[in-house]
Motif scaffolding. Structure first.
Motif: not given
Length: 298
Positions: A47-63
């Motif tokens: 769950d923590k990894w998915l939370e980190i992924e969501n933030k990177f996708n939001e600010v860097c557009q790197f899914p």
């Protein structure tokens, strides 16, 4: 740690013996790490990894990016009898802080204590977190198709610079030879994301001035100081509501690509990188302003 004062300076400020100050610092750092690291640098779960992924996708557009990895050399005084073990390629003595950071400049996992002469790839490979990444034992989320596509399931990945060895869960930029627009776009997107770990190191050094000069302690005690500062860094990132404007961060500036030392990538990493490169040049993953950005980096 906050002032960077030497033990001799603290001796005059507080009227305590230098050996007493040394013991206080060592014991305090040890207790800080032992009591608080499970709260502020816990082992990440799915769950923590998915939370980190969501933030990177939001600010860097790197899914599918779940962290940026890099190493920082912490300057120390040469330990007696160690020869060149701690002497790094930057021509000073150091201990390596290897870290994975998220998109909020927090450290997700750290490894401290490697000899300064060891390159980042080897430090990461021999660290606990590196072994878990390469052995696919870090509880990463299961592969999923990239957003907006019905293509093959893609693994969640860490991004690093050219010094690291690629795998199915760790990718790095293309070599600077024979770069076409597709590869330049990928390099831009990856480097833009990877800067978060470099900025995290910058915030760490700015706030904790002990890192702005050579630490005059034994290597084992230096490790305790670094661990305590990393933990306190996350503590302040979570509880301090102030912005980063006073830290000189500019996440919208142009990216400088340094691809002069490519390593030998893994087969799985090559395949993953190719799919990401195709995605970033496709209608589903493209950014409207990317071409101006990569032209500016040539």
């Amino acid at each position: 740690m906050a002032t960077g004062d030497s033990f001799t300076s603290l001796h005059y400020h507080f009227r305590l013996g230098i050996s007493t100050i040394s013991t206080i610092v060592k014991d305090t750092c040890k207790v800080l790490w032992e009591e608080l690291h499970e709260e502020f640098i816990p082992t990440p779960n799915r769950d923590k990894w998915l939370e980190i992924e969501n933030k990177f996708n939001e600010v860097c557009q790197f899914p599918h990016c779940i962290g940026a990895v890099d190493g920082k050399h912490i300057r120390i005084i040469k330990p007696p009898g160690t020869g060149s073990e701690f002497f790094n390629y930057k021509k000073y003595f150091s201990i390596v802080l290897m870290a994975i950071a998220d998109a909020q400049y927090r450290f997700v996992a750290v490894d401290v204590g490697a000899y300064g002469r060891t390159n980042d790839s080897m430090v990461f490979k021999n660290s606990f977190m590196g072994r878990r990444v390469y052995n696919h034992d870090f509880d990463f989320p299961p592969p999923q198709p990239l957003p907006g596509t019905d293509g093959p399931p893609m693994p969640y990945v860490l991004v690093g610079d050219e010094a690291f060895k690629m795998s199915g869960n760790l990718i790095k930029p293309y070599s600077n030879r024979d770069l076409d627009d597709r590869k330049r776009i990928f390099n831009y997107r990856l480097t833009r994301t990877r800067r978060y770990v470099e900025c995290a190191f910058g915030i760490l050094s700015s706030k904790w001035r002990v890192f702005q000069s050579s630490i005059q302690m034994k290597p084992d005690n230096v490790t305790l100081v670094i661990q305590a500062c990393v933990m306190l860094h996350n503590f302040t990132r979570i509880h301090d509501a102030s912005t980063d404007s006073d830290l000189g961060l500019n996440m919208t500036s142009s990216v400088s690509l340094d691809l002069s030392r490519p390593g030998r990538p893994g087969t799985a990493g090559l395949a993953v990188r190719e799919i990401f490169a195709d995605y970033f040049s496709s209608p589903e993953g493209a950014l409207s302003w990317k071409m101006d950005a990569i032209r500016g980096s040539r």
